[in-house]
Design a protein around this motif. Structure first.
Motif, PDB file in Angstrom:
ATOM      1  N   SER A   1      25.392  64.281  86.425  1.00 40.31           N
ATOM      2  CA  SER A   1      25.184  63.381  87.547  1.00 40.31           C
ATOM      3  C   SER A   1      23.707  63.173  87.809  1.00 40.31           C
ATOM      4  CB  SER A   1      25.842  63.951  88.815  1.00 40.31           C
ATOM      5  OG  SER A   1      25.237  65.174  89.162  1.00 40.31           O
ATOM      6  N   SER A   2      23.388  62.080  88.511  1.00 47.30           N
ATOM      7  CA  SER A   2      22.047  61.796  89.035  1.00 47.30           C
ATOM      8  C   SER A   2      20.967  61.815  87.973  1.00 47.30           C
ATOM      9  CB  SER A   2      21.689  62.802  90.139  1.00 47.30           C
ATOM     10  OG  SER A   2      22.658  62.777  91.150  1.00 47.30           O
ATOM     11  N   ILE A   3      21.183  61.092  86.880  1.00 47.19           N
ATOM     12  CA  ILE A   3      20.165  61.004  85.854  1.00 47.19           C
ATOM     13  C   ILE A   3      19.212  59.878  86.207  1.00 47.19           C
ATOM     14  CG2 ILE A   3      19.766  60.569  83.408  1.00 47.19           C
ATOM     15  CD1 ILE A   3      22.537  61.628  82.862  1.00 47.19           C
ATOM     16  N   HIS A   4      17.910  60.158  86.257  1.00 48.91           N
ATOM     17  CA  HIS A   4      16.959  59.107  86.578  1.00 48.91           C
ATOM     18  C   HIS A   4      15.587  59.445  86.036  1.00 48.91           C
ATOM     19  CE1 HIS A   4      16.607  62.041  89.852  1.00 48.91           C
ATOM     20  NE2 HIS A   4      15.353  61.676  89.925  1.00 48.91           N
ATOM     21  N   ARG A   5      14.771  58.425  85.848  1.00 47.29           N
ATOM     22  CA  ARG A   5      13.404  58.613  85.417  1.00 47.29           C
ATOM     23  C   ARG A   5      12.555  59.154  86.561  1.00 47.29           C
ATOM     24  NH1 ARG A   5      12.680  58.950  80.094  1.00 47.29           N
ATOM     25  NH2 ARG A   5      13.727  57.276  79.000  1.00 47.29           N
ATOM     26  N   THR A   6      11.510  59.866  86.221  1.00 45.77           N
ATOM     27  CA  THR A   6      10.585  60.334  87.238  1.00 45.77           C
ATOM     28  C   THR A   6       9.187  60.368  86.668  1.00 45.77           C
ATOM     29  OG1 THR A   6      10.015  62.158  88.700  1.00 45.77           O
ATOM     30  CG2 THR A   6      10.998  62.755  86.617  1.00 45.77           C
ATOM     31  N   LYS A   7       8.191  60.146  87.512  1.00 42.95           N
ATOM     32  CA  LYS A   7       6.804  60.233  87.089  1.00 42.95           C
ATOM     33  C   LYS A   7       6.172  61.544  87.530  1.00 42.95           C
ATOM     34  CE  LYS A   7       5.994  55.231  87.036  1.00 42.95           C
ATOM     35  NZ  LYS A   7       5.154  54.123  87.553  1.00 42.95           N
ATOM     36  N   ALA A   8       7.013  62.429  88.032  1.00 43.76           N
ATOM     37  CA  ALA A   8       6.498  63.711  88.516  1.00 43.76           C
ATOM     38  C   ALA A   8       5.825  64.469  87.380  1.00 43.76           C
ATOM     39  CB  ALA A   8       7.647  64.546  89.088  1.00 43.76           C
ATOM     40  N   GLY A   9       4.718  65.101  87.676  1.00 42.71           N
ATOM     41  CA  GLY A   9       3.998  65.849  86.654  1.00 42.71           C
ATOM     42  C   GLY A   9       4.639  67.192  86.391  1.00 42.71           C
ATOM     43  N   PHE A  10       4.276  67.789  85.275  1.00 44.69           N
ATOM     44  CA  PHE A  10       4.772  69.106  84.912  1.00 44.69           C
ATOM     45  C   PHE A  10       3.656  70.109  85.143  1.00 44.69           C
ATOM     46  CE2 PHE A  10       7.701  66.326  83.005  1.00 44.69           C
ATOM     47  CZ  PHE A  10       8.851  67.024  82.712  1.00 44.69           C
ATOM     48  N   SER A  11       3.995  71.218  85.760  1.00 42.12           N
ATOM     49  CA  SER A  11       2.993  72.250  85.989  1.00 42.12           C
ATOM     50  C   SER A  11       2.661  72.938  84.677  1.00 42.12           C
ATOM     51  CB  SER A  11       3.521  73.282  86.997  1.00 42.12           C
ATOM     52  OG  SER A  11       4.679  73.904  86.502  1.00 42.12           O
ATOM     53  N   SER A  12       1.510  73.589  84.634  1.00 42.69           N
ATOM     54  CA  SER A  12       1.096  74.268  83.412  1.00 42.69           C
ATOM     55  C   SER A  12       2.070  75.382  83.076  1.00 42.69           C
ATOM     56  CB  SER A  12      -0.306  74.849  83.572  1.00 42.69           C
ATOM     57  OG  SER A  12      -0.335  75.767  84.643  1.00 42.69           O
ATOM     58  N   SER A  13       2.290  75.612  81.807  1.00 37.37           N
ATOM     59  CA  SER A  13       3.239  76.616  81.350  1.00 37.37           C
ATOM     60  C   SER A  13       2.513  77.734  80.610  1.00 37.37           C
ATOM     61  CB  SER A  13       4.274  75.971  80.417  1.00 37.37           C
ATOM     62  OG  SER A  13       5.089  76.946  79.837  1.00 37.37           O
ATOM     63  N   GLN A  14       3.105  78.901  80.655  1.00 35.86           N
ATOM     64  CA  GLN A  14       2.537  80.022  79.926  1.00 35.86           C
ATOM     65  C   GLN A  14       2.866  79.942  78.441  1.00 35.86           C
ATOM     66  OE1 GLN A  14       4.084  83.488  81.884  1.00 35.86           O
ATOM     67  NE2 GLN A  14       2.652  83.349  83.573  1.00 35.86           N
ATOM     68  N   HIS A  15       3.768  79.025  78.084  1.00 34.86           N
ATOM     69  CA  HIS A  15       4.161  78.911  76.693  1.00 34.86           C
ATOM     70  C   HIS A  15       3.073  78.229  75.870  1.00 34.86           C
ATOM     71  CE1 HIS A  15       8.267  80.323  77.291  1.00 34.86           C
ATOM     72  NE2 HIS A  15       8.310  79.584  78.369  1.00 34.86           N
ATOM     73  N   GLU A  16       2.770  78.808  74.727  1.00 33.54           N
ATOM     74  CA  GLU A  16       1.796  78.247  73.805  1.00 33.54           C
ATOM     75  C   GLU A  16       2.341  76.946  73.212  1.00 33.54           C
ATOM     76  OE1 GLU A  16      -0.216  79.614  69.538  1.00 33.54           O
ATOM     77  OE2 GLU A  16       0.917  81.030  70.784  1.00 33.54           O
ATOM     78  N   LEU A  17       1.432  76.035  72.832  1.00 36.51           N
ATOM     79  CA  LEU A  17       1.860  74.781  72.235  1.00 36.51           C
ATOM     80  C   LEU A  17       2.232  74.976  70.771  1.00 36.51           C
ATOM     81  CD1 LEU A  17      -0.702  72.211  73.697  1.00 36.51           C
ATOM     82  CD2 LEU A  17       1.637  72.692  74.459  1.00 36.51           C
ATOM     83  N   ALA A  18       3.276  74.301  70.352  1.00 38.48           N
ATOM     84  CA  ALA A  18       3.739  74.391  68.972  1.00 38.48           C
ATOM     85  C   ALA A  18       2.824  73.607  68.043  1.00 38.48           C
ATOM     86  CB  ALA A  18       5.169  73.857  68.867  1.00 38.48           C
TER      87      ALA A  18
ATOM     88  N   VAL B   1      10.694  77.038  69.324  1.00 37.19           N
ATOM     89  CA  VAL B   1      10.121  75.986  70.171  1.00 37.19           C
ATOM     90  C   VAL B   1      11.086  75.701  71.314  1.00 37.19           C
ATOM     91  CG1 VAL B   1       8.805  74.948  68.284  1.00 37.19           C
ATOM     92  CG2 VAL B   1      11.121  74.106  68.786  1.00 37.19           C
ATOM     93  N   GLN B   2      10.584  75.019  72.346  1.00 36.03           N
ATOM     94  CA  GLN B   2      11.359  74.753  73.559  1.00 36.03           C
ATOM     95  C   GLN B   2      12.210  73.488  73.386  1.00 36.03           C
ATOM     96  OE1 GLN B   2      11.003  76.149  77.100  1.00 36.03           O
ATOM     97  NE2 GLN B   2      10.468  77.964  75.942  1.00 36.03           N
ATOM     98  N   LEU B   3      13.345  73.648  72.722  1.00 34.04           N
ATOM     99  CA  LEU B   3      14.224  72.511  72.444  1.00 34.04           C
ATOM    100  C   LEU B   3      15.663  72.989  72.425  1.00 34.04           C
ATOM    101  CD1 LEU B   3      13.616  69.832  69.670  1.00 34.04           C
ATOM    102  CD2 LEU B   3      15.883  70.773  70.079  1.00 34.04           C
ATOM    103  N   MET B   4      16.542  72.204  73.031  1.00 32.83           N
ATOM    104  CA  MET B   4      17.970  72.490  72.985  1.00 32.83           C
ATOM    105  C   MET B   4      18.742  71.201  72.776  1.00 32.83           C
ATOM    106  SD  MET B   4      19.303  73.010  76.910  1.00 32.83           S
ATOM    107  CE  MET B   4      18.057  74.187  77.442  1.00 32.83           C
ATOM    108  N   VAL B   5      19.921  71.320  72.184  1.00 28.43           N
ATOM    109  CA  VAL B   5      20.841  70.196  72.053  1.00 28.43           C
ATOM    110  C   VAL B   5      22.209  70.654  72.515  1.00 28.43           C
ATOM    111  CG1 VAL B   5      19.540  69.276  70.086  1.00 28.43           C
ATOM    112  CG2 VAL B   5      21.535  70.718  69.658  1.00 28.43           C
TER     113      VAL B   5
END
Length: 263
Positions: A39-56, A119-123
């Motif tokens: 339910s309630s799927i919508h686009r957002t322009k909200a930013g993402f906070s910094s993560s402790q996860h290293e970039l792939a 990596v941070q991915l799920m299906v």
């Protein structure tokens, strides 16, 4: 519950004649009376906070097809999973291969670390049938809010073949994530999709589903977990990287840390 919006870019829509009644038991058992929905799927322009996860890096996406599901207690199930910053053909190839192995193993959800790609991915697809239901891809997901109401559900996991047990989780969650093209969006999940997401999100955090079980439930599958540890030792010739007996007191609380409960 609201029906799924099939036009959202993160979804690969397939027509299906009935509700999510024919979910295979390879990942979760679904009661016949259960009627999950997104339910309630919508686009957002909200930013993402910094993560402790290293970039792939590109090297993190190197794998050999066909993918194979790693079984407990493989160490890659506990490794830190890196955030994805580049959205290219390698990401799409990984998504394609993950869906392929998920269907072939009768699953309804799969995380990248379960196939040895940290990596941070799920299906997932709550129907669990190729060509039916909704194929959902979530990259770098972050839980923003979750329901205060919790429900028990008999979960299984492709990394724990033959093991099913009750786990209590929030009934609904609100998530920020990216799609396979890198577009940011917000999505609210309830019912079975919320349950699948939380199970796979735990994998991205290095948490395994038995850590969310009560002592009584954990005791009921302890011998099966020990059998998997012994099988690992027999196959590799190395000691199991973890032992369920040594984790007797390690429990993970229901919820998502600093995330806010839904009101």
């Amino acid at each position: 519950m609201a029906s799924l919006l099939p036009t959202h870019p993160l979804l690969l829509h397939h027509p299906t004649g009935s509700a999510l009644a024919a979910v295979p038991s390879g990942c979760f058992r679904q009661p016949s009376s259960f009627n999950p929905a997104l339910s309630s799927i919508h686009r957002t322009k909200a930013g993402f906070s910094s993560s402790q996860h290293e970039l792939a890096s590109p090297a993190d996406f190197e794998f050999e097809a066909p993918l194979k599901v790693l079984k407990y207690p493989d160490q890659k199930l506990r490794k830190k999973n890196k955030r994805i910053a580049t959205f290219d053909d390698s990401t799409k190839k990984l998504v394609h291969e993950m869906f392929d192995v998920m269907y072939k193993t009768d699953g309804i959800g799969l995380s990248a670390p379960q196939v040895g790609v940290n990596v941070q991915l799920m299906v997932f697809n709550p129907v669990g049938e190729r060509g039916e239901g909704e194929e959902i891809v979530l990259i770098n997901p972050k839980v923003r809010k979750y329901s205060m109401n919790r429900t028990l559900y008999n979960e299984g996991c492709l990394s724990f073949p033959g093991i099913n047990a009750d786990v209590k989780r929030p009934e609904s969650v609100k998530i920020d994530a990216r799609d396979v093209n890198g577009m940011r969006f917000s999505i609210s999940l309830s019912g079975l999709p919320a349950r699948i997401f939380q199970h796979e999100f735990d994998h991205l955090e290095g948490i395994l589903f038995f850590e969310r079980m009560t002592d009584e439930v954990l005791d009921s599958i302890r011998a099966q977990l020990q059998a998997l540890e012994m099988k690992y030792e027999e196959m590799t010739g190395f000691p199991s990287p973890e032992k369920i007996e040594s984790r007797r007191r390690r429990k993970v609380a229901t919820g998502f840390g600093k995330s806010k409960p839904l009101r």
